[in-house]
Write an enzyme that holds these catalytic residues in place. Structure first.
Site, mmCIF file in Angstrom:
data_model
loop_
_atom_site.group_PDB
_atom_site.id
_atom_site.type_symbol
_atom_site.label_atom_id
_atom_site.label_comp_id
_atom_site.label_asym_id
_atom_site.label_seq_id
_atom_site.Cartn_x
_atom_site.Cartn_y
_atom_site.Cartn_z
ATOM 1 N N ASN A 118 -0.620 -6.577 -8.500
ATOM 2 C CA ASN A 118 -2.003 -6.385 -8.975
ATOM 3 C C ASN A 118 -2.093 -5.804 -10.386
ATOM 4 O O ASN A 118 -3.066 -6.044 -11.096
ATOM 5 C CB ASN A 118 -2.836 -5.583 -7.962
ATOM 6 C CG ASN A 118 -2.294 -4.203 -7.709
ATOM 7 O OD1 ASN A 118 -1.121 -3.932 -7.960
ATOM 8 N ND2 ASN A 118 -3.135 -3.332 -7.211
ATOM 9 N N LYS A 150 12.508 -5.115 -7.819
ATOM 10 C CA LYS A 150 12.041 -6.325 -7.143
ATOM 11 C C LYS A 150 10.530 -6.367 -7.336
ATOM 12 O O LYS A 150 9.802 -5.508 -6.838
ATOM 13 C CB LYS A 150 12.358 -6.259 -5.636
ATOM 14 C CG LYS A 150 12.003 -7.541 -4.916
ATOM 15 C CD LYS A 150 11.320 -7.287 -3.574
ATOM 16 C CE LYS A 150 10.743 -8.569 -3.010
ATOM 17 N NZ LYS A 150 9.701 -9.191 -3.876
ATOM 18 N N HIS A 151 10.066 -7.371 -8.075
ATOM 19 C CA HIS A 151 8.623 -7.512 -8.287
ATOM 20 C C HIS A 151 8.070 -8.483 -7.234
ATOM 21 O O HIS A 151 8.824 -9.118 -6.484
ATOM 22 C CB HIS A 151 8.368 -8.039 -9.708
ATOM 23 C CG HIS A 151 7.080 -7.539 -10.304
ATOM 24 N ND1 HIS A 151 5.978 -7.226 -9.546
ATOM 25 C CD2 HIS A 151 6.710 -7.314 -11.598
ATOM 26 C CE1 HIS A 151 4.996 -6.824 -10.341
ATOM 27 N NE2 HIS A 151 5.418 -6.846 -11.597
ATOM 28 N N GLU A 197 3.782 4.658 -3.070
ATOM 29 C CA GLU A 197 2.412 4.538 -3.587
ATOM 30 C C GLU A 197 1.778 3.394 -2.823
ATOM 31 O O GLU A 197 2.037 2.223 -3.126
ATOM 32 C CB GLU A 197 2.432 4.217 -5.089
ATOM 33 C CG GLU A 197 3.065 5.283 -5.954
ATOM 34 C CD GLU A 197 2.141 6.461 -6.206
ATOM 35 O OE1 GLU A 197 0.981 6.425 -5.767
ATOM 36 O OE2 GLU A 197 2.602 7.429 -6.827
ATOM 37 N N CYS A 201 -5.563 -0.452 -5.860
ATOM 38 C CA CYS A 201 -5.321 0.475 -4.744
ATOM 39 C C CYS A 201 -6.386 1.556 -4.706
ATOM 40 O O CYS A 201 -6.893 1.909 -3.647
ATOM 41 C CB CYS A 201 -3.936 1.097 -4.870
ATOM 42 S SG CYS A 201 -3.623 1.809 -6.488
HETATM 43 P P1 NAP Z 1 2.971 -5.870 -0.464
HETATM 44 O O1 NAP Z 1 2.851 -7.099 0.314
HETATM 45 O O2 NAP Z 1 3.430 -4.651 0.230
HETATM 46 O O3 NAP Z 1 3.907 -6.211 -1.705
HETATM 47 C C1 NAP Z 1 4.292 -5.215 -2.630
HETATM 48 C C2 NAP Z 1 5.751 -5.429 -2.975
HETATM 49 O O4 NAP Z 1 6.533 -5.146 -1.818
HETATM 50 C C3 NAP Z 1 6.086 -6.868 -3.373
HETATM 51 O O5 NAP Z 1 7.091 -6.841 -4.344
HETATM 52 C C4 NAP Z 1 6.609 -7.446 -2.074
HETATM 53 O O6 NAP Z 1 7.454 -8.544 -2.269
HETATM 54 C C5 NAP Z 1 7.368 -6.273 -1.541
HETATM 55 N N1 NAP Z 1 7.594 -6.266 -0.105
HETATM 56 C C6 NAP Z 1 6.673 -6.368 0.880
HETATM 57 N N2 NAP Z 1 7.277 -6.251 2.082
HETATM 58 C C7 NAP Z 1 8.599 -6.070 1.840
HETATM 59 C C8 NAP Z 1 9.744 -5.888 2.666
HETATM 60 N N3 NAP Z 1 9.650 -5.852 3.987
HETATM 61 N N4 NAP Z 1 10.938 -5.765 2.069
HETATM 62 C C9 NAP Z 1 11.051 -5.773 0.725
HETATM 63 N N5 NAP Z 1 10.010 -5.938 -0.103
HETATM 64 C C10 NAP Z 1 8.801 -6.079 0.441
HETATM 65 O O7 NAP Z 1 1.624 -5.445 -1.139
HETATM 66 P P2 NAP Z 1 0.515 -6.399 -1.728
HETATM 67 O O8 NAP Z 1 -0.421 -6.695 -0.632
HETATM 68 O O9 NAP Z 1 1.076 -7.498 -2.494
HETATM 69 O O10 NAP Z 1 -0.125 -5.366 -2.770
HETATM 70 C C11 NAP Z 1 -1.254 -4.714 -2.543
HETATM 71 C C12 NAP Z 1 -1.053 -3.385 -1.842
HETATM 72 O O11 NAP Z 1 -0.432 -2.461 -2.738
HETATM 73 C C13 NAP Z 1 -2.370 -2.774 -1.479
HETATM 74 O O12 NAP Z 1 -2.300 -2.165 -0.226
HETATM 75 C C14 NAP Z 1 -2.577 -1.757 -2.574
HETATM 76 O O13 NAP Z 1 -3.492 -0.743 -2.232
HETATM 77 C C15 NAP Z 1 -1.198 -1.266 -2.801
HETATM 78 N N6 NAP Z 1 -1.064 -0.639 -4.131
HETATM 79 C C16 NAP Z 1 -0.902 0.720 -4.209
HETATM 80 C C17 NAP Z 1 -0.827 1.341 -5.446
HETATM 81 C C18 NAP Z 1 -0.656 2.834 -5.558
HETATM 82 O O14 NAP Z 1 -0.306 3.298 -6.639
HETATM 83 N N7 NAP Z 1 -0.894 3.613 -4.519
HETATM 84 C C19 NAP Z 1 -0.918 0.574 -6.611
HETATM 85 C C20 NAP Z 1 -1.097 -0.803 -6.499
HETATM 86 C C21 NAP Z 1 -1.165 -1.392 -5.240
HETATM 87 P P3 NAP Z 1 6.962 -10.053 -1.930
HETATM 88 O O15 NAP Z 1 5.845 -10.345 -2.841
HETATM 89 O O16 NAP Z 1 8.183 -10.847 -2.194
HETATM 90 O O17 NAP Z 1 6.567 -10.022 -0.480
#
Ligand code: NAP
Length: 460
Positions: free
Chosen positions: A131, A154-155, A228, A262
């Site tokens: 994001n 890993k992005h 985070e 987030c």
């Molecule tokens: P996501 O699915 O958890 O993906 C985030 C990252 O984690 C990606 O690089 C994803 O890779 C990786 N990932 C997910 N599951 C994994 C696993 N089991 N093993 C290894 N890597 C894994 O999150 P999203 O839905 O794309 O992003 C939005 C979320 O992030 C929201 O909940 C948002 O609130 C949160 N966020 C929090 C903050 C903060 O600072 N608190 C900032 C920004 C976003 P892949 O794409 O390859 O699956």
């Protein structure tokens, strides 16, 4: 293909990338470890040369970096430019301040003298979301590289071009091989990286599910981690709020980055006395936004990052309605090519509706009417998340009192949750633990070592 760049404005595949083979991954980990062995001995000035140079190059190439981001995940171009500039500022901030943040700290024991010193711990593994494709990377690269650690990252699968561009930025800035490495890897490979002895810490920004999985793995390996995660920030409007000031922030707070932030305002909690006026003006302002090309500066609403993100969000809204919520604005996809959704307001979200505890990661606002300030705080705290939040009132002291009573990592008075390089960012509860940015952000992956001298008799 796990790493695919698809333009969400029109659904066109721009480029796709193969994942690394296990052999290629191993070579990159070897290079990172090798780099750490020399990088950890470099002075702050030597580290700052590279990190500040990366900041400078990023600042000079704002349009190029922003363009890649807008094509790849649909961020409106002016917001994209803002993110690139901010990422450059974060890198520059740590290049300038790291030495001061990590300077030895004198302690005052009753006998002798003592100090704490900070030293790097090794290769840190970062897992980052799409994001804010550069800002999230800058938040880890600035502090942890300046602390003397090295990074493998890993992005997210949908922003490989941004991931590669950021890695190249460090190469262009003169970084030694292995200092900052982008890893196009699967989740299974990511697990192996967490387990790998060469990895000494894990920083994840992402969803609660990803956080649970990766934090558990890091925990099993007794490795420090920072998490985070998601949020469902309350936007509290008290009866004395200035609506001319509040409404633009409400719109911005919910719609910035098409709601995919987030710490976006997600639950609008408004005291009854002002609720009708707020809702009328908020709905009108959201309804006036128009879907368009995110590369066009006049566009007021971009697409969601991917088609699957849109489909999931629409389903969440349908589920909320099936459990008794009502849609009073939007609720549907925009009939046009691309992954666009109408700005949406949900009301009557009861506590037993699963939506009540959900994070809506897109342009969907939940609206709640409350009797007074106490009820607003109680509702704000009735959440599994605890990232940020805001309160709007003309009485700043009252705003401070409310802020103190809301159980989150960050609270903002008369503006919305936002971050600055100098201010620690992070949450509590399901929003995770640890802090990024500010002085605290650089302390997460360093050894804080106590060194004491005391002239005392040897034990007999
Ligand atoms: P996501 O699915 O958890 O993906 C985030 C990252 O984690 C990606 O690089 C994803 O890779 C990786 N990932 C997910 N599951 C994994 C696993 N089991 N093993 C290894 N890597 C894994 O999150 P999203 O839905 O794309 O992003 C939005 C979320 O992030 C929201 O909940 C948002 O609130 C949160 N966020 C929090 C903050 C903060 O600072 N608190 C900032 C920004 C976003 P892949 O794409 O390859 O699956």
């Amino acid at each position: 293909m796990a790493y695919s760049s698809v333009n969400p404005f029109n659904g066109k595949l721009l480029k796709s990338f193969d994942e690394l083979t296990d052999k290629e991954l191993e070579e990159k980990l070897v290079a990172a470890e090798k780099c750490y062995k020399t990088w950890k001995h470099t002075s702050y000035a030597e580290r700052a040369k590279i990190v500040a140079n990366a900041a400078k190059l990023l600042g000079e190439r704002v349009d190029e970096f922003a363009h890649t981001m807008t094509l790849e995940m649909g961020k409106r171009i002016d917001e994209a430019r803002g993110e690139v500039k901010f990422s450059s500022d974060i890198l520059a901030y740590y290049a300038k301040n790291a030495e001061r943040f990590l300077a030895p700290q004198k302690l005052n024991p009753t006998i002798g003298d003592a100090h704490m010193e900070s030293s790097p711990i090794g290769v840190i593994f970062g897992v980052e979301p799409w994001n804010f494709p550069y800002y999230q990377l800058a938040r880890v690269a600035g502090p942890h590289l300046m602390a003397g650690n090295v990074l493998v990252i890993k992005h997210a699968g949908c922003v490989p071009q941004c991931a590669i561009a950021f890695e190249k930025l460090f190469i262009d800035a003169g970084a030694p091989v292995g200092l900052y490495t982008n890893l196009l890897i699967s989740h299974a490979q990511s697990d192996k990286v967490v387990d790998d002895d060469r990895i000494k810490g894990v920083a994840l920004t992402g969803s609660v599910d990803a956080g649970r999985s990766i934090a558990a793995r890091a925990g099993q390996n007794l490795k420090p981690s920072s998490m985070e995660l998601g949020g469902s920030d309350a936007f509290i409007v008290l009866e004395d709020a200035d609506l001319d000031h509040t409404i633009p922030w409400a719109v911005w707070g919910r719609m910035y980055n098409t709601g995919q932030t987030c710490c976006a305002a997600k639950r609008f909690i408004v005291v009854d006395k002002i609720a009708d006026k707020f809702l009328e003006r908020f709905s009108a302002a959201l309804g006036a936004l128009e879907a368009g090309d995110p590369l066009d500066e006049k566009t007021t609403m971009g697409p969601l990052s991917t088609e699957s993100a849109l489909v999931q969000l629409l389903k969440q809204v349908d589920d909320a309605v099936a459990h008794g919520a009502r849609v009073i604005l939007g609720g549907k996809r925009v009939v046009r090519p691309g992954s666009f959704m109408h700005p949406t307001i949900l009301i009557d979200v009861a506590k037993d509706n699963p939506a009540f505890r959900d994070e809506f990661f897109g342009p969907v606002a939940m609206f709640f009417r409350v009797k007074d300030e106490d009820e607003a705080i109680e509702l704000a705290n009735d959440s599994d998340f605890g990232l940020g939040g805001s309160v709007f009132t003309r009485d700043i002291e009252r705003g401070r009192r409310v802020a103190s009573r809301v159980n989150t990592g960050m609270m903002f008075i008369n503006n919305i949750s936002w971050s600055d390089a100098e201010l620690p960012f992070g949450g509590v509860k399901d929003s995770g633990y640890g802090r990024e940015l500010g002085d605290m952000g650089i302390q997460e992956f360093v050894n804080k070592k106590l060194v004491r001298y005391a002239k005392v008799e040897a034990p007999v």
